[in-house]
Design a protein around this motif. Structure first.
Motif, PDB file in Angstrom:
ATOM      1  N   TYR A  87      36.047  33.856  46.537  1.00  0.00           N
ATOM      2  CA  TYR A  87      35.275  34.797  45.720  1.00  0.00           C
ATOM      3  C   TYR A  87      36.162  35.719  44.905  1.00  0.00           C
ATOM      4  N   LEU A  88      37.186  35.162  44.293  1.00  0.00           N
ATOM      5  CA  LEU A  88      37.949  35.950  43.327  1.00  0.00           C
ATOM      6  C   LEU A  88      37.033  36.254  42.157  1.00  0.00           C
ATOM      7  N   PHE A  89      37.287  37.360  41.474  1.00  0.00           N
ATOM      8  CA  PHE A  89      36.501  37.693  40.288  1.00  0.00           C
ATOM      9  C   PHE A  89      36.960  36.776  39.160  1.00  0.00           C
ATOM     10  N   ASN A  90      36.092  35.865  38.762  1.00  0.00           N
ATOM     11  CA  ASN A  90      36.497  34.763  37.898  1.00  0.00           C
ATOM     12  C   ASN A  90      36.927  35.196  36.504  1.00  0.00           C
ATOM     13  N   HIS A  91      36.448  36.371  36.073  1.00  0.00           N
ATOM     14  CA  HIS A  91      36.759  36.791  34.708  1.00  0.00           C
ATOM     15  C   HIS A  91      38.055  37.585  34.640  1.00  0.00           C
ATOM     16  N   LEU A  92      38.693  37.820  35.771  1.00  0.00           N
ATOM     17  CA  LEU A  92      39.900  38.648  35.796  1.00  0.00           C
ATOM     18  C   LEU A  92      41.117  37.848  36.249  1.00  0.00           C
ATOM     19  N   THR A  93      42.285  38.263  35.758  1.00  0.00           N
ATOM     20  CA  THR A  93      43.528  37.641  36.212  1.00  0.00           C
ATOM     21  C   THR A  93      43.785  38.017  37.666  1.00  0.00           C
TER      22      THR A  93
ATOM     23  N   LEU B 129      25.215  33.605  38.877  1.00  0.00           N
ATOM     24  CA  LEU B 129      26.500  33.924  39.498  1.00  0.00           C
ATOM     25  C   LEU B 129      26.396  33.776  41.021  1.00  0.00           C
ATOM     26  N   ASP B 130      27.496  33.345  41.622  1.00  0.00           N
ATOM     27  CA  ASP B 130      27.536  33.180  43.072  1.00  0.00           C
ATOM     28  C   ASP B 130      27.369  34.548  43.740  1.00  0.00           C
ATOM     29  N   VAL B 131      26.534  34.586  44.771  1.00  0.00           N
ATOM     30  CA  VAL B 131      26.307  35.843  45.491  1.00  0.00           C
ATOM     31  C   VAL B 131      27.621  36.347  46.098  1.00  0.00           C
ATOM     32  N   GLY B 132      28.565  35.440  46.262  1.00  0.00           N
ATOM     33  CA  GLY B 132      29.875  35.819  46.786  1.00  0.00           C
ATOM     34  C   GLY B 132      30.610  36.812  45.900  1.00  0.00           C
ATOM     35  N   GLN B 133      30.348  36.756  44.580  1.00  0.00           N
ATOM     36  CA  GLN B 133      30.971  37.727  43.674  1.00  0.00           C
ATOM     37  C   GLN B 133      30.541  39.140  44.049  1.00  0.00           C
ATOM     38  N   THR B 134      29.250  39.291  44.333  1.00  0.00           N
ATOM     39  CA  THR B 134      28.727  40.590  44.744  1.00  0.00           C
ATOM     40  C   THR B 134      29.305  40.987  46.097  1.00  0.00           C
ATOM     41  N   GLU B 135      29.305  40.044  47.031  1.00  0.00           N
ATOM     42  CA  GLU B 135      29.782  40.363  48.385  1.00  0.00           C
ATOM     43  C   GLU B 135      31.245  40.780  48.368  1.00  0.00           C
ATOM     44  N   ALA B 136      32.053  40.044  47.593  1.00  0.00           N
ATOM     45  CA  ALA B 136      33.476  40.372  47.536  1.00  0.00           C
ATOM     46  C   ALA B 136      33.665  41.776  46.984  1.00  0.00           C
ATOM     47  N   LEU B 140      34.913  45.468  49.061  1.00  0.00           N
ATOM     48  CA  LEU B 140      36.073  46.287  48.708  1.00  0.00           C
ATOM     49  C   LEU B 140      35.704  47.766  48.567  1.00  0.00           C
ATOM     50  N   GLY B 141      34.442  48.069  48.813  1.00  0.00           N
ATOM     51  CA  GLY B 141      34.004  49.465  48.717  1.00  0.00           C
ATOM     52  C   GLY B 141      33.433  49.832  47.360  1.00  0.00           C
ATOM     53  N   MET B 142      33.302  48.851  46.476  1.00  0.00           N
ATOM     54  CA  MET B 142      32.688  49.129  45.173  1.00  0.00           C
ATOM     55  C   MET B 142      31.191  49.380  45.387  1.00  0.00           C
ATOM     56  N   SER B 143      30.625  50.266  44.571  1.00  0.00           N
ATOM     57  CA  SER B 143      29.192  50.524  44.671  1.00  0.00           C
ATOM     58  C   SER B 143      28.431  49.374  44.011  1.00  0.00           C
ATOM     59  N   HIS B 144      27.138  49.334  44.234  1.00  0.00           N
ATOM     60  CA  HIS B 144      26.332  48.306  43.592  1.00  0.00           C
ATOM     61  C   HIS B 144      26.426  48.412  42.077  1.00  0.00           C
ATOM     62  N   PHE B 145      26.467  49.648  41.573  1.00  0.00           N
ATOM     63  CA  PHE B 145      26.521  49.830  40.127  1.00  0.00           C
ATOM     64  C   PHE B 145      27.879  49.397  39.571  1.00  0.00           C
ATOM     65  N   GLN B 146      28.947  49.780  40.271  1.00  0.00           N
ATOM     66  CA  GLN B 146      30.278  49.328  39.841  1.00  0.00           C
ATOM     67  C   GLN B 146      30.357  47.811  39.862  1.00  0.00           C
ATOM     68  N   THR B 147      29.798  47.211  40.902  1.00  0.00           N
ATOM     69  CA  THR B 147      29.793  45.761  41.017  1.00  0.00           C
ATOM     70  C   THR B 147      29.079  45.136  39.827  1.00  0.00           C
ATOM     71  N   TYR B 148      27.960  45.744  39.481  1.00  0.00           N
ATOM     72  CA  TYR B 148      27.164  45.246  38.363  1.00  0.00           C
ATOM     73  C   TYR B 148      27.947  45.345  37.051  1.00  0.00           C
ATOM     74  N   VAL B 149      28.536  46.529  36.811  1.00  0.00           N
ATOM     75  CA  VAL B 149      29.209  46.773  35.528  1.00  0.00           C
ATOM     76  C   VAL B 149      30.550  46.044  35.428  1.00  0.00           C
ATOM     77  N   ARG B 150      31.318  46.045  36.528  1.00  0.00           N
ATOM     78  CA  ARG B 150      32.684  45.534  36.459  1.00  0.00           C
ATOM     79  C   ARG B 150      32.812  44.064  36.802  1.00  0.00           C
ATOM     80  N   VAL B 151      31.895  43.555  37.601  1.00  0.00           N
ATOM     81  CA  VAL B 151      32.051  42.185  38.099  1.00  0.00           C
ATOM     82  C   VAL B 151      30.975  41.248  37.548  1.00  0.00           C
ATOM     83  N   LEU B 152      29.720  41.648  37.672  1.00  0.00           N
ATOM     84  CA  LEU B 152      28.642  40.717  37.343  1.00  0.00           C
ATOM     85  C   LEU B 152      28.377  40.627  35.841  1.00  0.00           C
ATOM     86  N   LEU B 153      28.217  41.789  35.200  1.00  0.00           N
ATOM     87  CA  LEU B 153      27.842  41.796  33.791  1.00  0.00           C
ATOM     88  C   LEU B 153      28.869  41.092  32.888  1.00  0.00           C
ATOM     89  N   PRO B 154      30.165  41.366  33.059  1.00  0.00           N
ATOM     90  CA  PRO B 154      31.126  40.684  32.180  1.00  0.00           C
ATOM     91  C   PRO B 154      31.032  39.168  32.287  1.00  0.00           C
TER      92      PRO B 154
END
Lengths: 240, 244
Positions: A87-93, B129-136, B140-154
């Protein structure tokens, strides 16, 4: 220190965890073993509340976990998790995978986060690949980056959920080697794995689970020398 | 005079109007798609708020309410024709005493409509997107909103580049309905040419050709844009591949 008290977990039809009581000590390396479906991954995922127990309490360093974002965020930044499918973040290095949470959660400056990330990547031997995206890494490399991502948080506890089960056989070694070197530093590690030789080599303690219950919880040496339960004997014999 | 000859004469005499109409059409389509994307981001964000039992009641209630309103918005705009929305919007506003120009009214209707469609596209992108992206991220202590903005949305946005391009092409064509509220876009100009020259068939064939060329150029441009994101651009023809 993590305390698990009277924890049960039901998934609709079935009882996945059955009245679990455990304490995980600092600087101890615990391996959780057991047949598939025995509840070991669920137990691990309860420790950082990715799975919310149906009953019972989890206490991480005096904080009782509950479904409150502030509580969970403060605990999760100290309890890192490594997943079976990376579950690496796919969009990031690789590097940015490692700087994201230190910057956003620990609020480190860009420079500090960068230094930490580079140290972590060096620690798992992936510094040379820091600018690669996950899609350009092998399974073993991805898992090492995922470990580095966890290490960059400087966590108190590392949880591993079958970290080598999704890997091609030729990639398993590099990941186990990375974990062995972490174990030598006496990090607190809780590892769900089927890798028996590896477990024998690094574990201080073995928890053997079956059908949602803890069947054995003993020092690793004793467990591997002579498992007490028939279930564990059969399981070890089967793994060879 | 031959048919082609008549077409040519019409083009020569009508091209200033056609050009003006094309310009309006492109402005409506491009600005409408971009504005729609931003509104869609807002709409999908409020739908993505994560509600936790440990949060204060007011927080939970306002998250649920905004998500509900966003869904109602999308249902309304996807469930009614853009033509009818344009009528309601234009006459409604004027009746309320709000003076608004044809173009502004048209642009707002296109944007609101595009927003509804792109919200659904974004939702599909997020769900894929794989639910694992959210779980990962959470682990790491990211909030749901940070997860949404930094991981899922991009990741979702990157995956939806072709769909945004598709929406732009749809908008180039569908803005034709705005002629009913008097927006001077390409189709409106075509009607003007037709009714002054009485060459209806030729005028509308001419307009069709301008649309076609514009869309073909847009497809080529989008192909290059999509390539920057490593994605396949929308195509006008669908390619069926037999099972081997």
């Amino acid at each position: 220190m993590i305390h698990v008290k009277d924890v049960t977990k039901d998934f609709g039809d079935g009882n996945v965890l059955n009245d679990i009581n455990l304490t995980f000590n600092d600087h101890e390396i615990t391996v959780i073993m057991g047949p598939s479906g025995s509840g070991k991954s669920t137990l691990l995922r309860c420790l950082n509340y990715l799975e919310v127990p149906t009953n019972g309490t989890i206490t991480v360093q005096d904080t009782v976990l509950k479904e409150d974002p502030k509580v969970l965020e403060s605990v999760r930044k100290k309890v890192a998790m490594v997943f079976q499918s990376f579950y690496l973040f796919n969009h990031l290095t690789a590097l940015k995978n490692c700087t994201l949470a230190p910057r956003r959660v620990l609020k480190l400056s860009d420079t500090d986060a960068l230094n930490r990330a580079e140290d972590s990547l060096s620690e798992v031997g992936m510094a040379a690949f820091k600018n690669r995206k996950p899609s350009h890494l092998s399974g073993g490399q991805k898992q090492r980056v995922a470990i580095a991502r966890s290490l960059a948080m400087h966590p108190d506890v590392l949880l591993f959920d079958e970290p080598t089960s999704a890997l091609d056989p030729e990639n398993v070694g590099e990941v186990l080697q990375t974990m062995t070197s972490l174990a030598k530093k006496k990090m607190t590690m809780i590892i769900v794995t089927h890798e028996m030789q590896f477990a024998k080599r690094i574990a201080d303690r073995v928890i053997f689970m079956d059908q949602g219950s803890v069947i054995e919880d003993r020092p690793a040496k004793d467990f591997f020398a002579a498992p007490a339960s028939k279930k564990a004997q059969a399981f070890l014999a089967h793994l060879g | 005079m031959t048919f082609l000859g008549r077409l040519w004469t019409l083009f020569v005499s009508g091209y200033p109007l056609l050009l003006e109409g094309l310009q309006t059409t492109l402005l409506l389509a491009v600005i409408g798609t971009i504005a729609g994307l931003f509104i869609a981001l807002l709409l999908i964000t409020v739908q993505s708020f994560h509600v936790m039992p440990g949060e204060p009641f007011v927080t939970r209630a306002s998250k649920r309410l905004s998500a509900r309103l966003s869904k109602i918005y999308v249902a309304f705009f996807r469930g009614t024709p853009m033509l009818v929305q344009a009528m309601v919007f234009y006459y409604g506003l004027n009746q309320m005493g709000v003076r608004i120009g044809f173009f502004a009214a048209g642009l707002i209707v296109v944007s609101l409509n595009t927003a509804a469609y792109l919200t659904e596209v974004l939702k599909a992108g997020l769900n894929s997107l794989d639910v694992g992206q959210t779980e990962a991220s959470l682990s790491l202590g990211m909030s749901h909103f940070q997860t949404y903005v930094r991981v899922l949305l991009p990741q979702a946005l990157k995956n939806m580049v072709p769909a945004i391009g598709n929406e732009l092409i749809v908008n180039i064509k569908d803005t034709a309905v705005l002629s009913v509220i008097g927006v001077g876009e390409l189709f409106y100009m075509g009607r003007a040419i037709a009714s002054t020259t009485y060459r209806y068939t030729e005028a509308f064939i001419l307009v069709s050709l301008v649309y076609l060329v514009t869309v073909l150029i847009a497809v080529e441009v989008l192909k290059r844009v999509a390539a920057l994101f490593g994605k396949e651009a929308p195509r006008l023809t669908s390619q069926s591949e037999g099972l081997v």
